[in-house]
Design a protein around this motif. Sequence first.
Motif, mmCIF file in Angstrom:
data_model
loop_
_atom_site.group_PDB
_atom_site.id
_atom_site.type_symbol
_atom_site.label_atom_id
_atom_site.label_comp_id
_atom_site.label_asym_id
_atom_site.label_seq_id
_atom_site.Cartn_x
_atom_site.Cartn_y
_atom_site.Cartn_z
ATOM 1 N N PRO A 1 -5.420 -10.036 6.276
ATOM 2 C CA PRO A 1 -6.318 -9.883 7.438
ATOM 3 C C PRO A 1 -6.125 -8.582 8.209
ATOM 4 O O PRO A 1 -7.082 -8.052 8.765
ATOM 5 C CB PRO A 1 -5.957 -11.088 8.315
ATOM 6 N N THR A 2 -4.910 -8.059 8.234
ATOM 7 C CA THR A 2 -4.669 -6.818 8.993
ATOM 8 C C THR A 2 -5.432 -5.635 8.414
ATOM 9 O O THR A 2 -5.793 -4.707 9.145
ATOM 10 C CB THR A 2 -3.158 -6.470 9.003
ATOM 11 N N PHE A 3 -5.677 -5.658 7.087
ATOM 12 C CA PHE A 3 -6.317 -4.508 6.434
ATOM 13 C C PHE A 3 -7.706 -4.249 7.003
ATOM 14 O O PHE A 3 -8.126 -3.094 7.171
ATOM 15 C CB PHE A 3 -6.393 -4.735 4.923
ATOM 16 N N GLU A 4 -8.426 -5.327 7.313
ATOM 17 C CA GLU A 4 -9.782 -5.212 7.859
ATOM 18 C C GLU A 4 -9.777 -4.486 9.206
ATOM 19 O O GLU A 4 -10.756 -3.837 9.592
ATOM 20 C CB GLU A 4 -10.383 -6.620 8.006
ATOM 21 N N TYR A 5 -8.658 -4.603 9.935
ATOM 22 C CA TYR A 5 -8.571 -4.020 11.290
ATOM 23 C C TYR A 5 -7.667 -2.785 11.324
ATOM 24 O O TYR A 5 -7.239 -2.364 12.389
ATOM 25 C CB TYR A 5 -8.040 -5.071 12.263
ATOM 26 N N THR B 1 4.775 -6.693 7.789
ATOM 27 C CA THR B 1 4.892 -5.714 6.700
ATOM 28 C C THR B 1 3.888 -4.580 6.784
ATOM 29 O O THR B 1 4.194 -3.449 6.405
ATOM 30 C CB THR B 1 4.735 -6.418 5.332
ATOM 31 N N GLN B 2 2.678 -4.867 7.292
ATOM 32 C CA GLN B 2 1.599 -3.879 7.177
ATOM 33 C C GLN B 2 1.497 -2.918 8.350
ATOM 34 O O GLN B 2 1.314 -1.713 8.147
ATOM 35 C CB GLN B 2 0.254 -4.610 6.993
ATOM 36 N N ILE B 3 1.598 -3.420 9.573
ATOM 37 C CA ILE B 3 1.375 -2.542 10.742
ATOM 38 C C ILE B 3 2.362 -1.377 10.765
ATOM 39 O O ILE B 3 1.963 -0.223 10.981
ATOM 40 C CB ILE B 3 1.385 -3.358 12.052
ATOM 41 N N PRO B 4 3.682 -1.610 10.522
ATOM 42 C CA PRO B 4 4.593 -0.456 10.455
ATOM 43 C C PRO B 4 4.195 0.538 9.354
ATOM 44 O O PRO B 4 4.364 1.752 9.514
ATOM 45 C CB PRO B 4 5.951 -1.098 10.153
ATOM 46 N N GLN B 5 3.643 0.029 8.238
ATOM 47 C CA GLN B 5 3.222 0.928 7.161
ATOM 48 C C GLN B 5 1.994 1.740 7.563
ATOM 49 O O GLN B 5 1.864 2.906 7.177
ATOM 50 C CB GLN B 5 2.920 0.125 5.898
ATOM 51 N N TYR B 6 1.083 1.134 8.323
ATOM 52 C CA TYR B 6 -0.093 1.875 8.796
ATOM 53 C C TYR B 6 0.345 3.067 9.660
ATOM 54 O O TYR B 6 -0.212 4.166 9.548
ATOM 55 C CB TYR B 6 -1.023 0.979 9.611
ATOM 56 N N ALA C 1 12.379 -5.523 4.716
ATOM 57 C CA ALA C 1 12.615 -4.126 4.327
ATOM 58 C C ALA C 1 12.505 -3.956 2.814
ATOM 59 O O ALA C 1 11.916 -2.973 2.320
ATOM 60 C CB ALA C 1 13.995 -3.674 4.808
ATOM 61 N N LYS C 2 13.022 -4.928 2.080
ATOM 62 C CA LYS C 2 12.941 -4.881 0.611
ATOM 63 C C LYS C 2 11.488 -4.939 0.161
ATOM 64 O O LYS C 2 11.057 -4.175 -0.715
ATOM 65 C CB LYS C 2 13.732 -6.044 0.023
ATOM 66 N N ARG C 3 10.715 -5.842 0.760
ATOM 67 C CA ARG C 3 9.305 -5.991 0.403
ATOM 68 C C ARG C 3 8.517 -4.712 0.705
ATOM 69 O O ARG C 3 7.728 -4.235 -0.120
ATOM 70 C CB ARG C 3 8.701 -7.181 1.165
ATOM 71 N N VAL C 4 8.741 -4.137 1.877
ATOM 72 C CA VAL C 4 7.998 -2.936 2.279
ATOM 73 C C VAL C 4 8.372 -1.747 1.393
ATOM 74 O O VAL C 4 7.513 -0.932 1.032
ATOM 75 C CB VAL C 4 8.236 -2.619 3.775
ATOM 76 N N SER C 5 9.637 -1.643 0.999
ATOM 77 C CA SER C 5 10.048 -0.546 0.107
ATOM 78 C C SER C 5 9.364 -0.681 -1.249
ATOM 79 O O SER C 5 8.996 0.320 -1.873
ATOM 80 C CB SER C 5 11.570 -0.530 -0.061
#
Length: 770
Positions: free
Chosen positions: A15-19, A45-50, A75-79
Amino acid sequence: MSKYDRIQDQREGLPTFEYKKDLVDAIREYSILVIIGETGSGKTTQIPQYILEEMPEFEKIGVTQPRRIAAITVAKRVSEEQDVRLGSTIGYTIRFDDRTCNATRLKYMTDGILLREATLDPSLKQYSVVVIDEAHERTLETDVLFGLLKETHRLRPDLKILIMSATLDVAKFSDFFDECPIFEIPGRTYPVQVVYPVDAPRLSTLKSAFVDRAVETAWSIHTNEPEGDILVFLTGQNDIERACKAFEEKSRKANYKREVKFHQDVHNAVVYPLHASLETFDQRAVFELPRRGDRKIVFATNVAQTSVTIPGIRYVVDSGFVKEKSFDANTGMDALLVTEISQAAAIQRAGRAGRTAPGKAFRLYNEESFNHMSPNTIPEIQRSSLLSTVLSLKKLNIVDVLNFAFIDPPEESMVRNALKQLYLLEAIDEEGKLTKLGDQMSYFPLSPSLARVLIASAEEYYCSYEVVTIVSILAGDLDLFKTPRAKDGEEEANKAESCKLKLAHHTGDHMTFLNVWKEWKRHDKSKQWCKENYINAKVLEIASNVRNQLMDVMEKLKLKIVRGPILKRKMKSSTGKVRHRRVGENDHGESTDPVPVLESFLTGYFTNIANKGAHRSVFSHYAPEEHLSSDSSTNISSTALVALHLHPLCSLSNNLDRNNLQYSELDWVLYSNITYTNKAVMKGVSKILWDWVKNGKGQERIKKLPSTRLNGEAQPKIEELDLEAEKKLVEQEEQKKELEKIENEATKKRRAEEIDMIKQRALARRRTGA
């Protein structure tokens, strides 16, 4: 499709991708932003990557998590999503484990780590963006961070602060940060159906049977529902082990091929426990995908309730209970009791079922019970010891801790209790200001009591080499000795007890820990040796890492690391026969003198003393204030009335005479902490001498304990007191004059009325006479 491409597809489906664009614009526009999104929306996981991908101007992003395991797994997942090595651009830092480098731009950490960093650098210069994730968890450190970040933002208006929460009362966070904007991400990844069983009881009647009901519900799901893994929320290690055993027995007896009730895609069950005491390898196993046809059943504490995502979970069983720690300032005890969860926690648990596919959440209680639950969990700051928190605030030059900007202030008694304890540890002075010793203590990632022990061992008792080892084991807050499970039988329990006896030191737990450490090193840190002796290898491995870091801190503070005095035993008897080496000795029969080691611990724990009455099997807390009082019959603390017991794994429990249930050779003991479950249990217990207590500095400190002003409230000077008294006298005089004036006016009025009446009577008589 490559693994990386598959991961990117998964990211775009959140859902975050849409926003994404709106989020990036909002973060650029506002310096403080509250972001609300349901579990599974991709916030963590997503907002810090954005920010990492779209805002190169922000050099470093710090993201907090309420639990260590969450910081590591996220952290493992995001890497993996960024396709970089963990510890390079993406890393994590938890207490005593740092996987970052100079190139790290996105750092996940526990909120306690950020709090320590803020203590040393209030402006948090190394970060461009700070993200407080899972804010609704309301951990002790998170609540303190809210207040500090509010102040930090005044110092650094350019710092971006994001508060991320799953659901519920986010308006409170916005109001606290001067009504900052709220950005809402609607929807979760997949829908979750909440199921209340037809015969579900109220929570109050479920408490004695929720483990059995949880197993039965999990089995019902396993036999009737399509493929998908099951997550069952229970309260603690014992409940989890019992549930695992019960489910495995059911699965072992079942015939998956012949019994029609099993779904065609389900051929077997693989059962996993998940709790904080697990070995690291066993924790990792939970996150592995099962073989095709196997259904994963995970029995977990609420460590699985927040950012930790276990792949494949489609079904959640919510028992409705959690084991919660509450600190009682009056007794100094942590009560570890099973309590009902809040509505926020129930919603969070249900959300675990909708992370990877549509799911179902089965609640063991009825809907009425849910409606009567407290909306939110009581913030940890209102039910925890504030000793470390207050020391951190003092380090930040916040003298008036009572009036610190807490989002939900703790009780004043809790703060004052912490101030009193810090004064007794010599961390603050009579005016509540941080002392040189307190400043040293603040550098250690330990409780103030353990930090005081380390400093005393280096500067007063000269045995810091041994003490830093014992402190490293205690800092992990995990049991060193393993307890065999009930299913292993009595023989296994007897073996474990024999191993504990073999390694135990006659003085108690502290020197026993040192014995175990020495023997572990003697056997080249062998995991097999740990297994054979029922030792938790994870505790020793963590302690080894902790020890190195503590020694680095001591070196920076110029605290000497010196070996303590040695006791030497002759290795040959008078007949020339060679004696065997004892546990804890080297080949020359040399061992550590326990006296300076235990005196070092007494320096940090001189209020944690208990003595055993004659012909009794329990201990009583020693309250120095009572013994120092002229009237010992008054001022009896509530702790003194509580019967204290030794923990079953305590090495001194070997002193129990099984015939008359009396502890022999025990009089005075020192303990690290007390936990109350169904009775008050002491942990980290060693024998001490009364003379050490009587002649210790702590007693003198208690005698000088000021009754007030430890919070740094301004002391009125004598001249000010005189001026105040004079002012009061003037006010009294003015009041007196005012009263006299009123009385005089009333008297005049009354006299005038009397004269008027006399005149009227005189006139009346004249008329009559006429």
